[in-house]
Design an enzyme around this catalytic site. Structure first.
Site, PDB file in Angstrom:
ATOM      1  N   GLU A  53       0.863  -1.286  -0.197  1.00 32.98           N
ATOM      2  CA  GLU A  53       0.024  -0.046  -0.080  1.00 32.98           C
ATOM      3  C   GLU A  53       0.981   1.266  -0.021  1.00 32.98           C
ATOM      4  O   GLU A  53       1.744   1.386   0.845  1.00 32.98           O
ATOM      5  CB  GLU A  53      -0.893   0.041   1.223  1.00 32.98           C
ATOM      6  N   ARG A  57       0.723  10.025   0.863  1.00 30.77           N
ATOM      7  CA  ARG A  57       1.189  11.238   1.989  1.00 30.77           C
ATOM      8  C   ARG A  57       2.193  12.110   1.688  1.00 30.77           C
ATOM      9  O   ARG A  57       2.619  12.818   2.359  1.00 30.77           O
ATOM     10  CB  ARG A  57       1.331  10.379   3.279  1.00 30.77           C
ATOM     11  N   LYS A 141     -10.785  -1.719   6.424  1.00 28.87           N
ATOM     12  CA  LYS A 141      -9.942  -1.453   7.222  1.00 28.87           C
ATOM     13  C   LYS A 141     -10.460  -1.029   8.379  1.00 28.87           C
ATOM     14  O   LYS A 141     -11.272  -0.185   8.583  1.00 28.87           O
ATOM     15  CB  LYS A 141      -9.333  -0.464   6.515  1.00 28.87           C
TER      16      LYS A 141
END
Length: 223
Positions: A53, A57, A141
């Site tokens: 993943e 960011r 998640k």
């Protein structure tokens, strides 16, 4: 460019549930430069972790997703920290093979579902979990995992929602990961410890490969 993923390398993922079954740990990765992404992903594959993943960011996130999707055979690359509908289209165009969101506001959830990509949407309350279940999702998640009640909370969720499976992420360590994986409703965990910032900065791919091998061994095949 089209991703390299084929049935001859790693089985294609068609749903969030498929993503949960790829490895015991999904590495949650922030890269500072696009150039770091390919050797990092190859080290993970060598260590037995065929999923990554890459988060948005950093400014390098989109380029890193595209580089891994097109250059790293055997790796399923997902886009993390997707927080807007516009980013959904951007990561799809970059070649992401699944999407991970920290939460599930209506416009973001609609865009992610419309993309056709497997989705691990973030949820931390029963209302959020049931909302995602109403949208047809049975894998999601659990974030932030430790701050949202930890293992006791997620274990209790299995009572009213036995059909749901989770990838807990947030505050999980190599020491606590086995305890999370022991929960019946946990398919895998997400963690950043497989790709320490200093190892990435130094290009210490052997260290990352070793950490990946340790993570891959957390769940041994049965039978």
């Amino acid at each position: 460019m089209s991703p390299l993923l084929t049935t001859e390398t790693t089985a294609p993922v068609r749903s969030g549930a498929d993503v949960l079954d790829l490895a015991p740990v999904i590495p949650v990765v922030v890269v500072d430069t696009v150039e770091q992404a390919v050797p990092l992903a190859r080290a993970l594959v060598r260590g037995g972790i065929p999923v990554i993943e890459i988060t948005l960011r950093s400014e390098a996130g989109l380029g890193a997703i595209e580089a891994v999707a097109t250059e790293v055979e055997g790796m399923v690359v997902g886009a993390g920290t997707v927080v807007t509908p516009e980013q959904v289209q951007q990561v799809k165009d970059a070649g992401a093979q699944f999407i991970v969101t920290p939460g599930s506001p209506p416009r973001l959830l609609e865009a992610a579902l419309d993309s056709g990509l497997p989705l691990l949407a973030g949820a931390s309350t029963l209302t959020e979990m049931l909302t995602l279940a109403e949208a047809g999702l049975e894998a999601m998640k659990f974030f932030p995992a430790e701050a949202s009640g930890g293992r006791p909370y997620l274990s209790a969720v299995a009572g009213p929602c036995p059909q749901l499976r989770f990838c807990p992420t947030g505050g999980i360590t190599p020491q606590t990961a086995p305890q999370w994986l022991a929960l019946d409703n946990v398919g895998c965990v997400g963690g950043s410890w497989l790709t320490p910032k200093d190892a990435v900065a130094q290009g210490d791919w052997a260290r990352i490969e070793a950490l990946a091998a340790e993570a891959a061994a957390l769940r041994q095949p049965t039978g």
